[in-house]
Design a protein around this motif. Structure first.
Motif, short mmCIF file in Angstrom:
data_model
loop_
_atom_site.label_atom_id
_atom_site.label_comp_id
_atom_site.label_asym_id
_atom_site.label_seq_id
_atom_site.Cartn_x
_atom_site.Cartn_y
_atom_site.Cartn_z
N ASN A 110 36.60 -17.93 42.21
CA ASN A 110 36.53 -18.13 43.60
C ASN A 110 37.28 -17.10 44.23
O ASN A 110 37.40 -17.59 45.33
N SER A 111 37.36 -15.83 44.03
CA SER A 111 37.74 -15.04 45.02
C SER A 111 36.96 -14.58 46.37
O SER A 111 35.16 -15.27 46.03
N PRO A 112 37.09 -14.00 47.32
CA PRO A 112 36.57 -14.03 48.49
C PRO A 112 35.57 -13.21 47.82
O PRO A 112 33.79 -13.10 48.54
N ARG A 113 35.32 -12.33 46.79
CA ARG A 113 34.30 -10.98 46.45
C ARG A 113 33.34 -11.68 45.30
O ARG A 113 33.05 -11.28 44.80
N GLY A 114 33.61 -13.27 45.12
CA GLY A 114 33.10 -13.43 43.45
C GLY A 114 34.32 -14.20 42.60
O GLY A 114 34.99 -13.60 42.81
N PRO A 115 33.11 -14.54 41.39
CA PRO A 115 34.09 -14.28 40.59
C PRO A 115 34.92 -13.55 39.98
O PRO A 115 34.20 -12.17 39.87
N ILE A 116 36.28 -13.43 39.35
CA ILE A 116 37.33 -12.06 38.89
C ILE A 116 37.67 -12.29 37.30
O ILE A 116 38.04 -13.67 37.75
N GLU A 117 37.91 -11.58 37.18
CA GLU A 117 38.77 -11.82 35.68
C GLU A 117 39.50 -10.75 35.29
O GLU A 117 38.98 -9.94 35.68
N ILE A 118 40.15 -10.85 35.01
CA ILE A 118 41.19 -9.57 34.52
C ILE A 118 41.43 -9.49 32.84
O ILE A 118 41.35 -10.08 32.23
N LYS A 177 33.72 -16.72 53.78
CA LYS A 177 33.70 -17.29 54.83
C LYS A 177 34.78 -17.85 55.21
O LYS A 177 35.05 -17.33 56.65
N SER A 178 35.67 -18.35 54.29
CA SER A 178 36.76 -19.33 54.88
C SER A 178 37.86 -18.35 55.19
O SER A 178 38.50 -18.03 55.82
N PHE A 179 38.01 -17.09 54.21
CA PHE A 179 38.72 -15.83 54.08
C PHE A 179 39.08 -15.04 54.77
O PHE A 179 39.87 -15.11 55.58
N TYR A 237 33.17 -5.52 48.07
CA TYR A 237 33.48 -6.44 48.43
C TYR A 237 32.67 -6.31 49.42
O TYR A 237 32.37 -4.68 50.30
N SER A 238 32.17 -6.98 50.37
CA SER A 238 31.48 -6.73 51.72
C SER A 238 32.49 -7.90 52.49
O SER A 238 32.27 -8.98 52.41
N ALA A 239 32.72 -8.04 53.92
CA ALA A 239 33.16 -9.10 54.94
C ALA A 239 31.86 -10.14 55.17
O ALA A 239 32.32 -10.85 55.23
N ALA A 240 30.64 -9.72 55.26
CA ALA A 240 29.60 -9.77 55.67
C ALA A 240 29.27 -10.56 54.32
O ALA A 240 28.77 -10.96 54.17
N GLY A 241 29.80 -10.52 52.83
CA GLY A 241 29.71 -11.73 51.89
C GLY A 241 29.19 -13.12 52.33
O GLY A 241 29.78 -13.33 53.39
N ASP A 242 28.14 -13.63 52.15
CA ASP A 242 27.70 -15.26 52.70
C ASP A 242 28.81 -16.05 51.91
O ASP A 242 28.59 -17.20 52.05
N ARG A 243 29.31 -15.60 50.64
CA ARG A 243 30.11 -17.08 50.01
C ARG A 243 31.52 -17.82 50.69
O ARG A 243 31.97 -16.89 51.07
N PRO A 244 31.36 -19.27 50.18
CA PRO A 244 31.93 -20.17 51.48
C PRO A 244 33.94 -19.69 51.02
O PRO A 244 33.77 -19.29 52.37
N ALA A 245 34.13 -19.31 49.53
CA ALA A 245 34.90 -18.64 50.11
C ALA A 245 35.64 -17.15 50.71
O ALA A 245 36.27 -17.23 50.74
#
Ligand code: PHB
Length: 394
Positions: free
Chosen positions: A342-350, A285-287, A275-283
């Motif tokens: 669509n997590s702020p960091r990109g796709p995730i799963e457990i 940016k809105s986070f 994760y980076s706060a500068a990540g440019d994924r839309p999710a």
């Protein structure tokens, strides 16, 4: 009066039954670091949890509510964490435990949640083996192996020699082992290793040793927060960059919220992280926009905030799926394989097998962009499973 009250209650129950919903409050115990020298890490969890609950993203059936009971472990304090977990389980009767910045604290809670069958969703603590300590643990954060192993492989293409310096506790040991294994397998040479006491903010003696050894790169893990800032300041003051030594590591060392306190020293630092706060994924940016709207334009969420944000999403989803009647086995079944594309960091799963998080890792360089120092994502390594568990399965 008494008859009147019970009639009223009976009436209310009948009415809610007719509507198909019975009021159901699910108690969640949140163990977090609210005070002490490491409290800035706990603040990330606190802000993310409150923002998530305010955001309307916790969609529960009518009549189902979460009650979050918050407790302060004050830092790396396994005994305190254990006592708090015990009280939350026995006295407050929480149905899920969450939070926990620190590995030693998570480890001390593990036997209690096993015995009481209380699902435990870890928001931060990142030592790989924690999830193996209880079948009731699932993790939404990361493992140090997830960042440090691919960092070893990636950086061997750029550097011939590296010095490894880590905080002397679980996550540091994992970072050291993971980086060393991958870096040497890819042809790099580790020329020295040092373990530093976790509360230290005086890194000069360790960094002087590194400077004398003249490696191409210095790989470091120290806990995020104020500790990372102290490390970066020490690195700058001793002039290691000027001596030709590149600072590399997991993203903890250039934790987003502390970048404004680090000056220009971190510019050029290379890290691997989810994760980076500068990540440019839309999710993302809105986070970040929602976070700064709530907490001010200088408040930056970091990976700990995102671990907590996604943990709250997972908790809300499993509570909703059970209509508020939380059964431990059903909860763990729902957490296994839980996904958020669509997590702020990109796709995730457990991972259903390990109950640990699967996520992208990003190669980042810390750069100054429009006058602001940021962790700029350069490359993506998609959907990394915890390498330690992958190796131990083979
Ligand atoms: C941990 O205790 O597992 C931990 C703490 C801080 C970090 C990473 C891991 O930045």
């Amino acid at each position: 009066m008494r008859i009147g009250t019970s009639m009223l209650l009976a009436g209310a129950v009948a009415a809610s039954l007719a509507g198909g919903a019975i009021a159901q409050t699910v108690k969640i115990g949140l163990i977090n670091t609210y005070s002490g020298a490491m409290a800035s890490n706990g603040d990330q969890i606190e802000k993310a949890v409150n923002l998530f609950m305010k955001s309307g993203q916790c969609k529960l059936p009518t009549g189902v509510n979460l009650e979050i009971i918050k407790r302060d472990d004050t830092g790396i304090n396994p005994e305190t964490a254990k006592r708090l977990a015990q009280e939350l389980i026995v006295r407050d009767k929480v149905q899920i435990i969450t939070g926990v910045v620190w590995t030693p604290n998570a480890l001390s809670i593990a036997p209690l949640v096993t015995e009481a069958k209380v699902p435990f969703v870890i928001m931060n603590a990142g030592t790989a083996m924690i999830t193996e300590r209880s079948p009731y643990i699932a993790r939404t954060s990361f493992t140090l192996w997830q960042s440090s192993y691919p960092m070893g492989t990636w950086s061997a293409k750029k550097f011939k020699t590296a010095y490894v310096a880590v905080a002397d506790f679980g996550p540091g040991h994992d970072a050291q082992e993971a980086f060393t294994k991958a870096f040497t397998a890819a042809g790099g040479k580790v020329v020295g290793t040092v373990r530093m006491p976790p509360p230290t903010t005086d890194f000069a003696p360790f960094l002087q040793r590194v400077k004398d050894a003249k490696p191409d790169a210095l790989f470091v893990f120290v806990p995020a927060g104020k500790n990372a800032t102290a490390l970066i300041k020490g690195f700058g003051e001793l002039g290691l960059a000027q001596a030709g030594i590149k600072l590399i590591g997991p993203g903890d060392i250039v934790t987003d919220e502390e970048l404004p306190n680090m000056g220009d020293v971190p510019i050029g630092v290379l890290t691997m992280f989810h994760y980076s706060a500068a990540g440019d994924r839309p999710a993302n940016k809105s986070f970040v926009a929602a976070y700064q709207k709530e907490y001010g334009p200088k408040a930056w969420p970091n990976f700990i905030s995102v671990g907590a944000w996604d943990a709250m999403q997972a908790i809300c989803d499993v509570v909703a799926a059970q209509n508020g009647k939380v059964d431990p086995e059903k909860t763990m079944l729902l957490l296994r394989g839980w996904k958020n594309p669509n997590s702020p960091r990109g796709p995730i799963e457990i991972d259903p097998r390990t109950r640990d998080i699967v996520q992208n890792e990003y190669v980042r360089e810390t750069r100054k962009v429009d006058g602001i120092v940021k962790n700029v994502e350069l490359e993506t390594i998609p959907m990394v499973k915890d390498p330690w568990k992958e190796f131990s399965q083979k």
